[in-house]
Design a protein around this motif. Structure first.
Motif, PDB file in Angstrom:
ATOM      1  N   ALA A  48       0.780  -0.795   0.397  1.00  0.00           N
ATOM      2  CA  ALA A  48      -0.313  -0.295  -0.074  1.00  0.00           C
ATOM      3  C   ALA A  48       1.136   1.333   0.225  1.00  0.00           C
ATOM      4  O   ALA A  48       1.650   1.561   0.866  1.00  0.00           O
ATOM      5  CB  ALA A  48      -0.853  -0.319   1.242  1.00  0.00           C
ATOM      6  N   VAL A  49       0.822   2.318  -1.002  1.00  0.00           N
ATOM      7  CA  VAL A  49       0.924   3.596  -0.918  1.00  0.00           C
ATOM      8  C   VAL A  49      -0.334   4.460  -0.480  1.00  0.00           C
ATOM      9  O   VAL A  49      -0.999   4.109  -0.406  1.00  0.00           O
ATOM     10  CB  VAL A  49       1.642   3.721  -1.866  1.00  0.00           C
ATOM     11  CG1 VAL A  49       3.601   3.014  -2.594  1.00  0.00           C
ATOM     12  CG2 VAL A  49       1.037   3.706  -2.968  1.00  0.00           C
ATOM     13  N   THR A  50       0.332   5.987   0.148  1.00  0.00           N
ATOM     14  CA  THR A  50      -0.951   6.463   0.453  1.00  0.00           C
ATOM     15  C   THR A  50      -0.900   7.604  -0.723  1.00  0.00           C
ATOM     16  O   THR A  50      -0.354   8.070  -0.515  1.00  0.00           O
ATOM     17  CB  THR A  50      -0.832   7.054   2.058  1.00  0.00           C
ATOM     18  OG1 THR A  50      -0.153   6.475   2.957  1.00  0.00           O
ATOM     19  CG2 THR A  50      -1.355   7.522   2.319  1.00  0.00           C
ATOM     20  N   ILE A  51      -1.734   7.515  -0.915  1.00  0.00           N
ATOM     21  CA  ILE A  51      -2.303   8.851  -2.001  1.00  0.00           C
ATOM     22  C   ILE A  51      -3.673   9.875  -1.946  1.00  0.00           C
ATOM     23  O   ILE A  51      -3.962  10.873  -2.236  1.00  0.00           O
ATOM     24  CB  ILE A  51      -2.186   8.279  -3.500  1.00  0.00           C
ATOM     25  CG1 ILE A  51      -3.073   6.774  -3.734  1.00  0.00           C
ATOM     26  CG2 ILE A  51      -1.373   7.562  -4.087  1.00  0.00           C
ATOM     27  CD1 ILE A  51      -3.835   6.199  -5.082  1.00  0.00           C
ATOM     28  N   ASN A  52      -4.082   9.221  -1.261  1.00  0.00           N
ATOM     29  CA  ASN A  52      -5.735   9.732  -0.991  1.00  0.00           C
ATOM     30  C   ASN A  52      -5.402  11.071   0.452  1.00  0.00           C
ATOM     31  O   ASN A  52      -6.795  11.442   1.201  1.00  0.00           O
ATOM     32  CB  ASN A  52      -6.701   8.995  -0.568  1.00  0.00           C
ATOM     33  CG  ASN A  52      -6.807   8.973  -2.337  1.00  0.00           C
ATOM     34  OD1 ASN A  52      -6.913   9.927  -3.166  1.00  0.00           O
ATOM     35  ND2 ASN A  52      -7.355   7.087  -2.284  1.00  0.00           N
ATOM     36  N   GLU A  53      -4.348  10.612   1.070  1.00  0.00           N
ATOM     37  CA  GLU A  53      -3.767  11.266   2.362  1.00  0.00           C
ATOM     38  C   GLU A  53      -3.145  11.739   2.827  1.00  0.00           C
ATOM     39  O   GLU A  53      -2.100  10.662   1.946  1.00  0.00           O
ATOM     40  CB  GLU A  53      -4.162  10.482   3.576  1.00  0.00           C
ATOM     41  CG  GLU A  53      -5.781   9.483   3.945  1.00  0.00           C
ATOM     42  CD  GLU A  53      -5.768   8.801   5.021  1.00  0.00           C
ATOM     43  OE1 GLU A  53      -5.200   8.646   6.248  1.00  0.00           O
ATOM     44  OE2 GLU A  53      -6.063   7.760   5.089  1.00  0.00           O
ATOM     45  N   THR A  54      -2.226  13.237   3.432  1.00  0.00           N
ATOM     46  CA  THR A  54      -1.309  13.752   3.757  1.00  0.00           C
ATOM     47  C   THR A  54      -0.494  12.870   4.356  1.00  0.00           C
ATOM     48  O   THR A  54      -1.354  11.572   5.204  1.00  0.00           O
ATOM     49  CB  THR A  54      -1.356  15.131   4.674  1.00  0.00           C
ATOM     50  OG1 THR A  54      -1.896  14.229   5.863  1.00  0.00           O
ATOM     51  CG2 THR A  54      -2.436  15.322   3.590  1.00  0.00           C
ATOM     52  N   LEU A  55       0.871  13.084   4.468  1.00  0.00           N
ATOM     53  CA  LEU A  55       1.993  12.034   4.916  1.00  0.00           C
ATOM     54  C   LEU A  55       2.887  12.819   6.519  1.00  0.00           C
ATOM     55  O   LEU A  55       2.771  14.201   5.785  1.00  0.00           O
ATOM     56  CB  LEU A  55       3.503  11.472   4.869  1.00  0.00           C
ATOM     57  CG  LEU A  55       2.769  11.020   3.457  1.00  0.00           C
ATOM     58  CD1 LEU A  55       3.331   9.969   2.619  1.00  0.00           C
ATOM     59  CD2 LEU A  55       2.054   9.257   4.118  1.00  0.00           C
TER      60      LEU A  55
ATOM     61  N   GLY B  44      -4.358   2.100  -4.832  1.00  0.00           N
ATOM     62  CA  GLY B  44      -2.715   2.242  -4.406  1.00  0.00           C
ATOM     63  C   GLY B  44      -3.621   1.620  -2.746  1.00  0.00           C
ATOM     64  O   GLY B  44      -2.045   1.279  -2.041  1.00  0.00           O
ATOM     65  N   MET B  45      -3.984   0.469  -2.799  1.00  0.00           N
ATOM     66  CA  MET B  45      -3.950  -0.623  -1.831  1.00  0.00           C
ATOM     67  C   MET B  45      -3.070  -1.729  -1.797  1.00  0.00           C
ATOM     68  O   MET B  45      -2.534  -1.972  -0.668  1.00  0.00           O
ATOM     69  CB  MET B  45      -5.587  -0.459  -1.146  1.00  0.00           C
ATOM     70  CG  MET B  45      -5.809   0.284   0.026  1.00  0.00           C
ATOM     71  SD  MET B  45      -5.778   1.144   0.773  1.00  0.00           S
ATOM     72  CE  MET B  45      -5.796  -0.355   1.796  1.00  0.00           C
ATOM     73  N   GLY B  46      -2.291  -1.979  -2.563  1.00  0.00           N
ATOM     74  CA  GLY B  46      -1.265  -2.763  -2.483  1.00  0.00           C
ATOM     75  C   GLY B  46      -2.502  -4.208  -2.498  1.00  0.00           C
ATOM     76  O   GLY B  46      -3.375  -4.073  -2.664  1.00  0.00           O
ATOM     77  N   ALA B  48      -3.262  -5.335   0.238  1.00  0.00           N
ATOM     78  CA  ALA B  48      -3.457  -4.585   2.102  1.00  0.00           C
ATOM     79  C   ALA B  48      -4.272  -5.522   2.451  1.00  0.00           C
ATOM     80  O   ALA B  48      -5.158  -5.886   1.719  1.00  0.00           O
ATOM     81  CB  ALA B  48      -2.916  -3.709   2.303  1.00  0.00           C
ATOM     82  N   TYR B 205       3.848  18.550   6.528  1.00  0.00           N
ATOM     83  CA  TYR B 205       3.228  17.658   5.860  1.00  0.00           C
ATOM     84  C   TYR B 205       3.488  17.665   4.502  1.00  0.00           C
ATOM     85  O   TYR B 205       3.897  18.593   3.150  1.00  0.00           O
ATOM     86  CB  TYR B 205       1.760  17.317   6.145  1.00  0.00           C
ATOM     87  CG  TYR B 205       1.176  18.543   4.748  1.00  0.00           C
ATOM     88  CD1 TYR B 205       0.434  20.147   5.548  1.00  0.00           C
ATOM     89  CD2 TYR B 205       0.454  17.762   4.087  1.00  0.00           C
ATOM     90  CE1 TYR B 205       0.142  20.756   4.756  1.00  0.00           C
ATOM     91  CE2 TYR B 205      -0.258  18.887   3.074  1.00  0.00           C
ATOM     92  CZ  TYR B 205      -0.459  20.624   3.543  1.00  0.00           C
ATOM     93  OH  TYR B 205      -1.727  21.282   3.025  1.00  0.00           O
ATOM     94  N   TYR B 206       3.245  16.437   3.400  1.00  0.00           N
ATOM     95  CA  TYR B 206       3.970  16.168   2.317  1.00  0.00           C
ATOM     96  C   TYR B 206       1.886  15.173   1.324  1.00  0.00           C
ATOM     97  O   TYR B 206       1.550  14.511   2.136  1.00  0.00           O
ATOM     98  CB  TYR B 206       4.922  14.577   2.255  1.00  0.00           C
ATOM     99  CG  TYR B 206       5.944  15.185   2.992  1.00  0.00           C
ATOM    100  CD1 TYR B 206       6.601  15.930   2.198  1.00  0.00           C
ATOM    101  CD2 TYR B 206       6.330  15.365   4.165  1.00  0.00           C
ATOM    102  CE1 TYR B 206       8.541  16.093   2.627  1.00  0.00           C
ATOM    103  CE2 TYR B 206       7.138  15.605   4.406  1.00  0.00           C
ATOM    104  CZ  TYR B 206       8.354  16.241   4.071  1.00  0.00           C
ATOM    105  OH  TYR B 206       9.492  17.004   4.709  1.00  0.00           O
ATOM    106  N   TRP B 207       2.260  15.618   0.509  1.00  0.00           N
ATOM    107  CA  TRP B 207       1.424  14.555  -0.785  1.00  0.00           C
ATOM    108  C   TRP B 207       2.254  13.776  -1.919  1.00  0.00           C
ATOM    109  O   TRP B 207       3.065  14.301  -1.867  1.00  0.00           O
ATOM    110  CB  TRP B 207       0.170  15.489  -1.117  1.00  0.00           C
ATOM    111  CG  TRP B 207      -0.877  15.989  -0.916  1.00  0.00           C
ATOM    112  CD1 TRP B 207      -0.656  17.566  -0.600  1.00  0.00           C
ATOM    113  CD2 TRP B 207      -2.003  15.798   0.185  1.00  0.00           C
ATOM    114  NE1 TRP B 207      -1.657  17.731   0.623  1.00  0.00           N
ATOM    115  CE2 TRP B 207      -2.858  16.469   0.239  1.00  0.00           C
ATOM    116  CE3 TRP B 207      -2.361  14.369  -0.804  1.00  0.00           C
ATOM    117  CZ2 TRP B 207      -3.507  16.530   1.021  1.00  0.00           C
ATOM    118  CZ3 TRP B 207      -3.767  13.677   0.333  1.00  0.00           C
ATOM    119  CH2 TRP B 207      -4.151  15.209   0.461  1.00  0.00           C
ATOM    120  N   LEU B 208       2.255  11.901  -1.243  1.00  0.00           N
ATOM    121  CA  LEU B 208       2.552  11.463  -2.524  1.00  0.00           C
ATOM    122  C   LEU B 208       3.024  12.033  -3.737  1.00  0.00           C
ATOM    123  O   LEU B 208       1.563  11.136  -4.309  1.00  0.00           O
ATOM    124  CB  LEU B 208       2.777  10.328  -2.004  1.00  0.00           C
ATOM    125  CG  LEU B 208       3.252   9.183  -3.261  1.00  0.00           C
ATOM    126  CD1 LEU B 208       5.056   9.788  -3.575  1.00  0.00           C
ATOM    127  CD2 LEU B 208       3.076   7.864  -2.426  1.00  0.00           C
TER     128      LEU B 208
END
Lengths: 254, 254
Positions: A48-55, B44-46, B48, B205-208
């Motif tokens: 999984a990668v986070t694309i719909n939330e901030t990090l 993007g959930m791979g 999971a 914060y970050y957006w991918l």
């Protein structure tokens, strides 16, 4: 090697897990260590990668070693991406992930957050290893693993790995081992047994549980090695193409 | 085939997405259709799976077709597990996943919820196909895909697939196609470009985000096929062992 290697340490059980603390201690003996790990457990996150939330990603100090540490709100794969793109000023010489509390042998590799971090590093061209111990408990004994982890990591730094290959290392749940065995991934799966319950409002819900079934009787598999008290090493690739089936597919009427 | 095949339909964009509605319409022409899909987007959930939270799964009616439909709070892989273990009274003859709004070619296969559902079905011994269209828009034109999807699905029902292989089908973003091409997965990756911002409280914060880079110049890859307006089919396996590297690893001092 003249200068110390730069080593990225990641995991999926969260930055305070005893497994990653052990891995950091071993890597501190080998190189300059930077840790970027999830701030909470991410088991079963697959790739999984986070694309719909901030990090978020913040520098932290967990214990007294020389390593630099960052905790992130992201998945294990996100942690590798953040490390490479935002934190490190050069590409690491090695990425190690784990030590996972629990097995990532056979089909577990595809569900594993630990291995997704190693695979993500591999995709980005970094030699990478995932380490797992077949003991789910938080207080598992990681001590006997240390010398093997050091040796495997030094081998990867010395020999490197071909593009597209990372290592999946699993340790049996024992204080002593028969040795190390290079293996293939066993053909196994989980037979689900959902635990069906009713909530206080009368609505049905489920917990995912399951039984691991190994239908592979080969003695060259990771499952065989682990059952016979060997440390298993499977070279894992992320070219998922079933090359052997391409000629057959070309005969289909498509 | 004497009786109608039982077809499980899954996706990762959520049960109301136009892509899955198109796939259901095609499958209704071929067999008895049961849909088990996430109640919200899971891109993007791979691979999971949900192990630390509970799952809900409820019968729903979205449109007028003969299919039975269930929406679940789980991931695409959870949906397949729920279908097989809790909803269906026999193993489906086919599982189709998608149609994804966006590409799952080359390295995207490892991040893809759409493909994780197909792979999960494959792990459970069900012939499976993931379908994706290289158009991220919600209002993408899925019409031209229908006859190809039907043909590919009928081929899989007729010829079956070997144990351990599922198909990854991607459609170029066009109204007409040059044809179908069996391919290998291109060696490509995403170069991350995190979008770094500051929230109203002053916290970073970050957006991918990222840029897709294809370093593979082969003309037998899915990227080449799609760039040349072919529909790409890659046979995908979940034995991740890099078999060719085992003899070399055996020469290491481990």
């Amino acid at each position: 090697m003249n200068k110390k290697p730069l080593i990225l340490v990641v995991n999926d059980d969260g930055i305070t897990a005893p497994g990653i603390r052990t891995l950091i201690a071993v890597m501190n003996q080998i190189g300059d260590v930077v840790v970027v790990a999830p701030d909470s457990p991410q088991s079963g996150m697959g790739h999984a990668v986070t694309i719909n939330e901030t990090l978020y990603c913040n520098k932290v100090k967990i214990d007294d070693g020389p390593q630099q540490e960052y905790k992130s709100t992201g998945t294990p794969a996100d942690c590798v991406k953040l490390a490479v793109s935002e934190i490190l000023d050069r590409k690491p010489d090695l990425c190690v992930s784990g030590i996972n509390h629990g097995s990532n042998s056979s089909i577990n590799v595809i569900y594993s957050g630990t291995m997704s971090a190693a695979v993500e590093a591999g995709v980005e061209g970094i030699p990478a290893i995932g380490f797992s111990l077949l003991d789910y408990s938080w207080n598992a004994n990681f001590e006997p693993l240390k010398k093997y982890i050091k040796k495997i990591a030094l081998n990867v730094l010395e020999n490197s790995l071909p593009d597209g290959v990372v290592l999946n290392v699993n340790f049996p749940n024992n204080a002593t081992f028969e040795g190390v065995k290079v293996c293939r991934q066993a053909r196994a799966n989980w037979v689900e047994e959902f635990d069906r319950r009713t909530n206080p409002q009368g609505r049905v819900y489920y917990w995912l549980t399951g039984k691991f079934v190994n239908m592979d009787k080969g003695e060259d598999t990771d499952e065989w090695a682990l059952a016979n008290n060997y440390i298993s090493i499977v070279p894992v690739q992320f070219d998922l193409t079933a090359h052997y089936f391409i000629p057959k597919l070309n005969n289909w009427d498509l």
